[in-house]
Design a protein around this motif. Structure first.
Motif, short mmCIF file in Angstrom:
data_model
loop_
_atom_site.label_atom_id
_atom_site.label_comp_id
_atom_site.label_asym_id
_atom_site.label_seq_id
_atom_site.Cartn_x
_atom_site.Cartn_y
_atom_site.Cartn_z
N GLY A 1 0.98 -1.14 0.00
CA GLY A 1 -0.04 -0.04 0.04
C GLY A 1 0.80 1.27 -0.13
N GLY A 2 1.06 1.98 1.15
CA GLY A 2 1.95 2.96 1.15
C GLY A 2 1.29 4.34 1.06
N THR B 1 -1.40 5.67 2.47
CA THR B 1 -2.30 6.30 3.57
C THR B 1 -1.38 7.25 4.36
N GLU B 2 -2.17 8.21 5.04
CA GLU B 2 -1.52 9.01 5.66
C GLU B 2 -1.11 8.53 7.09
N GLU C 1 -12.54 15.76 11.79
CA GLU C 1 -11.70 14.48 12.09
C GLU C 1 -10.65 14.63 12.78
N THR C 2 -10.24 13.79 13.68
CA THR C 2 -9.09 13.82 14.59
C THR C 2 -8.13 12.93 13.74
N ASP C 3 -6.78 13.47 13.33
CA ASP C 3 -5.68 12.83 12.94
C ASP C 3 -4.73 12.57 13.84
N ILE C 4 -4.58 13.28 14.85
CA ILE C 4 -3.60 12.95 15.93
C ILE C 4 -4.11 13.55 17.25
N ASN C 5 -3.91 12.51 18.08
CA ASN C 5 -4.60 12.95 19.47
C ASN C 5 -3.47 12.18 20.50
N GLY D 1 -12.68 8.55 11.92
CA GLY D 1 -11.37 8.39 12.05
C GLY D 1 -10.92 8.25 13.33
N SER D 2 -11.56 8.12 14.26
CA SER D 2 -11.14 7.89 15.61
C SER D 2 -12.45 7.81 16.58
N ASN E 1 -12.63 8.34 3.23
CA ASN E 1 -13.09 10.00 3.38
C ASN E 1 -11.66 10.55 4.33
N HIS E 2 -10.51 9.65 4.42
CA HIS E 2 -9.64 9.99 5.17
C HIS E 2 -8.28 10.30 4.46
N GLY E 3 -7.32 11.05 5.34
CA GLY E 3 -6.15 11.25 4.99
C GLY E 3 -5.90 11.55 3.42
N ALA E 4 -4.68 11.20 2.96
CA ALA E 4 -4.28 11.79 1.69
C ALA E 4 -5.29 11.20 0.48
N LEU E 5 -5.88 10.10 0.71
CA LEU E 5 -6.71 9.47 -0.42
C LEU E 5 -8.20 10.36 -0.68
N ARG E 6 -8.28 11.15 0.29
CA ARG E 6 -9.75 11.98 0.27
C ARG E 6 -9.84 12.39 -1.09
N PHE E 7 -9.10 13.18 -1.49
CA PHE E 7 -8.95 14.00 -2.77
C PHE E 7 -8.71 13.43 -3.90
N ARG E 8 -8.12 12.12 -3.80
CA ARG E 8 -7.94 11.46 -5.12
C ARG E 8 -8.41 10.27 -5.53
N LYS F 1 -4.48 0.99 -0.97
CA LYS F 1 -3.53 1.64 -0.25
C LYS F 1 -3.70 1.49 1.10
N ALA F 2 -4.68 0.89 1.64
CA ALA F 2 -4.59 0.55 2.94
C ALA F 2 -5.22 -0.92 3.17
N ARG G 1 -3.36 8.34 16.56
CA ARG G 1 -4.63 9.38 16.44
C ARG G 1 -5.42 9.12 17.50
#
Lengths: 186, 782
Positions: free
Chosen positions: A30-31, A33-34, A173-177, B349-350, B413-420, B464-465, B621
């Protein structure tokens, strides 16, 4: 009965040959994903050496717990520090700096700092393109009395909802906590 | 009184038993051998007995006829012991012809006549796969073209939701998964035109990828009553069949147009079938082409829209058939393609985000057809080649090869893939199946099917995930399902052996580690049933069954956050196979005014795989509630019944009810995902008039009890309140419109626009279920 049985066996053998092809299984890496695997908080006093602490999650999205905080935030009384926060993906080689992406998408991000404990006030000093707080840079004002507590860092990502002009906590949306411990020395 | 009608048959049965095997072959030709054929003729819709139907029996140098009496019964004595053709006709109903084999003894039949509609529904009396010797005693419900037409245009799940024993797991209007006797997903087998449907069915948000417009007959088998399809029908089987491709008869077609007010859905289906071309060396040929499309926007709860719950579907199938002296052969190619949205709030997302989504009011006041993120795009392509050989002495051999390609893409609907336009999960599943089934000629009083099947399956994980690793799966099986008729008692025996091998491919990225490895399982499944006619119209049966399934790949290797529930799920590669032992008792009664189909059952599943709460997973997260796939010994007990009463010729009352209790045997803790108790009542008046055609009008109510039997430990198992919904419908068949006899219906579900949340609705933590829906259906024969 025997008639059909005699003719059935070759027929069964014949269709077994049809099997095969098409089912080529594979797993591709994959690679994209954020993943943020390290969060580093740096506090620089007006004079003297900067304080820095980080928390690592060596398995990224895996189930393993993040490391304990590396580096202590031993704050001096009556000092106002200049702070920065840094997000990195160290599972990549070379490590990827996610902070620049947050900066580039400033209109959709905000870093919140929530202090539990006494003596510390965090104020964002940078703004996005529309004048709303961003929070990658901030000041940390330390009070006069010795204390201990935590600063919780929340990286908030506004995707479907508009980023509000002022807010005290993440409503998207929470990306980091993550939480950093601090002490205020005597 | 109980036994009197049966005494003569018992004698014949005993005689046959005493006479033994040798004379039987000669008896087949011997003219005077006396057999008895009797039965009842009923209406497929109202399940009421039909009097005055003409019953004809034909064979070599033989033609006998009679009419059914007021109770729908007929009786024909002194028939030769050989296969005969039975034809039943009644004005206003499609004639029905079937072969009745009297070689092995007297036969009692229940003949179900469908009210005559357009040609296509008359065709659907015969499915296009080998009929199974099940109908007598198994807890089973068949929806024919007419019953299906009342639910047309909806998902396959919605189509069968009023069948006793069936519930639905729903993700809004677009995703509906059948639940049979409390079990779902990989514990239910879906057979699509004779092929095991392989469409990543382990995921609860993965609905069967089947076009409901392309189904002519849908059969629901409750419980593991048959071993014909696989060892893993622990909950039951949903069998979807298409009508056989016609190789004779005139060209015909139909057009269906449906409208649904709730999500402003339009559905359109067009089918054309023709035949008649005789090719040299090949034989008589025929074809059928079908296309369908459904487009829907956001569903509407009573106070707001369900954001991002629209879907678009475009499906098509082409079938070509040949028939000749040796039998029939056909090629079917079908494609199902859908794009559907997933409720935006239900994608977190969390855990903090999830809790916020639950507590902040989810109000979306604008209707949209657009599908945003998160979404799914799925295409399922099937090619099936099937040959039915009619061998001498009444043997039939069916050979089926099927290729299924399932391509599932889930957009995050998360992260870098959201807009691609890059999917987070991209799975391609290739499934090859080969089946050979031999329906053997009667061996004395024994009829049945012996078969072998093989599956070769490969899964590609390209996203990708990480969701599941790539894998190869091979499966081989041998089985026999036999029926022994002993007068009014009948024995059903099924036995099946399977060997399964699963090889996973290593995955390592972003902290997710999934090793390579091969595991093999062997297992035996089987069923044994005894059924008896306890009265003229009443049959009782008891059945024990064993079934098993190996753990699926997600149960072994899941690793990550499930966005629908913001919970961290972890697989366990060491899990063992699930093994089920079930016992059921069924009662079926078909009288002139009363029809009953009832069952009680207990299913003990050893090594039942479920998500067990474990300590939370901490990541940068945030903290996630975590679950690990684990095994426990479970017990499911339940009852289901469908009762239909026709007190007056034009008035029919029906009631359908389900109740199931699933628990862990160790401590009695309830299992997750058990449907709430449900009772559906309906009152209907029917009639026929020259202008209106055959019309009916009805009102109904669905009563659902609070689901309080829930496990502790996850917010997903909060008790859910009961509710009651009203419905109403009017419909007519054969209504004269512009010189065509069309079918027209108007139905309203959730008539009072009630606010409610069903326990099995996966959106229930966030939003109410859909409100009032006004559905119009029009079918025009072409």
């Amino acid at each position: 009965m025997s008639w059909s049985a005699r003719r059935m066996l070759p027929a069964l053998a014949g269709i077994a040959v049809v099997l095969g092809g098409c089912g080529d299984s594979s797993t591709e890496p994959g690679g994209e994903t954020e993943v943020i695997s390290r969060v580093t908080l740096t506090l620089t006093p007006p004079a003297g050496a900067a304080l820095s602490a980080f928390i690592d999650d060596a398995d990224g999205n895996g189930p393993g717990a993040p490391s304990a905080q590396q580096g202590a935030l031993a704050l001096a009384r009556n000092t106002t520090y200049t702070g920065t926060i840094r997000f990195e993906n160290r599972l990549e080689n070379p490590p990827e700096d996610i902070t620049t992406e947050v900066q580039a998408e400033a209109n959709e991000h905000r870093v919140f700092y929530t202090v539990s404990g006494a003596g510390v006030t965090v104020t964002a000093t940078d703004t996005d393109g529309q004048g709303r707080p961003l929070g990658l840079r901030f000041t940390t004002a330390v009070g006069a009395t010795p204390a201990a507590g935590t600063i919780t860092v929340v990286l908030c990502h506004y995707d479907n909802v508009a980023k509000p002009a002022s807010a005290t906590s993440c409503t998207a949306e929470t990306d980091i906590n993550v939480a950093f411990n601090y002490t205020i020395a005597n | 009184m109980f036994c009197r009608p049966f005494r003569p048959h018992l004698c014949v049965a005993l005689l046959t038993l005493v006479c033994g095997r040798a004379p039987r072959v000669r008896a087949q030709q011997a003219a005077g051998a006396s057999r008895h054929l009797h039965g009842v003729v009923v209406d497929s819709v109202a399940a009421r007995a039909l009097s005055g139907a003409l019953v004809m029996v034909e064979g070599p140098q033989l033609a006998r006829r009679t009419r059914t009496d007021d109770a729908g019964h007929f009786d024909l004595h002194e028939l030769p012991a050989q296969p005969l053709r039975l034809t039943v006709r009644l004005v206003g109903f499609a004639p029905l012809t079937r072969t009745i084999d009297l070689t092995r003894g007297d036969v009692r039949v229940t003949v179900t006549l469908s009210q005559a509609t357009v040609q296509l529904s008359a065709v659907s009396v015969t499915g296009d796969t080998l009929a199974d010797p099940l109908s007598q005693s198994v807890a089973m419900t068949t929806l024919d073209a007419e019953a299906l037409s009342r639910q047309r245009g909806q998902t396959l799940g919605e189509t069968i939701k009023y069948v006793p024993g069936v519930s639905l797991i729903q993700f809004g209007p677009s995703i509906a998964k059948p639940v049979i006797r409390g079990l779902n997903s990989q514990r239910i087998l879906v057979m699509n035109s004779g092929l095991r449907q392989e469409d990543q069915q382990w995921g609860t948000e993965h609905a069967p990828n089947i076009d409901s417009f392309d189904a002519d007959v849908v059969t629901v088998v409750r419980g593991a009553a048959t071993v014909l399809y696989g060892p893993d029908a622990i909950g039951g089987v949903v069998r979807v069949d298409r009508a056989a491709v016609p190789t004779s008869g005139a060209k015909n077609g139909e057009l269906s147009v449906n409208g649904f007010s709730n999500n402003r859905q339009g559905a359109l289906a067009l089918g054309v079938a023709g035949s008649g071309l005789t090719l040299p060396w090949i034989g008589r040929t025929g074809y059928r082409v079908r296309m369908s499309s459904r487009v829907a926007g956001n569903g509407a709860a009573p106070d707001y829209f369900l954001s991002n719950t629209g879907f678009r579907e475009l499906n098509g199938s082409v079938a070509l058939g040949v028939s000749r002296g040796w039998g029939t052969s056909d090629l079917l190619v079908s494609r199902f393609a859908t794009e559907l949205g997933v409720l935006r709030q239900a994608h977190a997302g969390s855990f903090d985000d999830l809790q916020r989504a639950m507590t902040t009011a989810p109000r979306d006041s604008t209707f949209r057809y657009d599908i945003g993120r998160p979404s799914q795009q799925i295409a399922h392509t099937t090619a099936r080649l099937r040959t039915l050989l009619e061998l001498p002495h009444g043997n039939h051999l069916e050979l089926v090869y099927g290729l299924q390609v399932n391509h599932r893409r889930e957009f995050d609907n998360h992260g870098a893939l959201r807009f691609r336009n890059v999917p987070a999960f991209d799975l391609r599943l290739f499934t090859n199946t080969v089946d050979a089934r031999w329906r053997h000629a009667p061996l004395g009083r024994l009829t049945g099917t012996v078969g072998t099947s093989a599956i070769y399956q490969g899964n590609q994980t390209l996203g990708k995930a990480f969701l599941i690793p790539g894998y190869d799966l091979g499966q081989g099986a041998l089985y026999a399902q036999e029926q022994l008729a002993l007068g009014r008692v009948q024995l059903d025996v099924g036995a099946r052996g399977d060997a399964i091998s699963q090889t996973t491919i290593a995955f390592a990225d972003q902290g997710i580690r999934s090793p390579a490895g091969t595991r093999r399982w062997n297992g035996f499944s089987g069923s044994l049933g005894v059924s008896a006619w306890v009265r003229e119209n009443t049959q009782a049966a008891v059945r024990v069954a064993r079934a098993w399934r190996p753990p699926s790949v997600n149960e072994r290797y899941a690793q990550g956050v499930h966005h629908g529930s913001a919970q961290y799920e972890l697989g366990d590669a060491r899990l063992d196979a699930e093994r089920s032992r079930a016992i059921e008792a069924t009662l079926k009664h078909t009288g002139s005014t009363l029809a009953i189909d009832a069952a009680v059952y207990e299913n003990r599943i050893d090594g039942f795989i479920f998500l067990r709460p474990r300590e939370p997973v901490f990541t940068l997260r945030g903290t996630f509630p975590a679950f690990r796939y684990a095994a426990t010994d479970a017990r499911l007990r339940g009852a289901e019944a469908a009762v239909s009463w026709t007190p007056l010729a034009r008035w029919q009352l029906t009631a359908t009810g389900n109740a199931v209790r699933g628990t862990q045997r160790r401590d009695g803790t309830p299992l997750f995902d058990m449907p709430a108790d449900r009772l559906t009542l309906q009152s209907r008046v029917l009639g026929t008039s020259a202008r209106l055609g055959r019309w009916q009008a009805g009102v109904g109510a669905t009563l659902v009890r609070e689901q309080d039997g829930v496990p502790n430990g996850t917010i997903y198992t909060l008790p859910t309140a009961g509710y009651s919904l009203m419905s109403a419908d009017v419909s007519t068949q054969g209504f004269s419109l512009f010189g065509r006899a069309v079918d027209l219906s108007l139905s309203i579900t959730n008539l009072l626009d009630r606010r409610y949340r069903d326990y099995l609705s996966r959106y229930r933590l966030f939003v109410n279920d859909a409100g009032r829906d006004v559905v119009t259906r029009l079918r025009i024969p072409l």
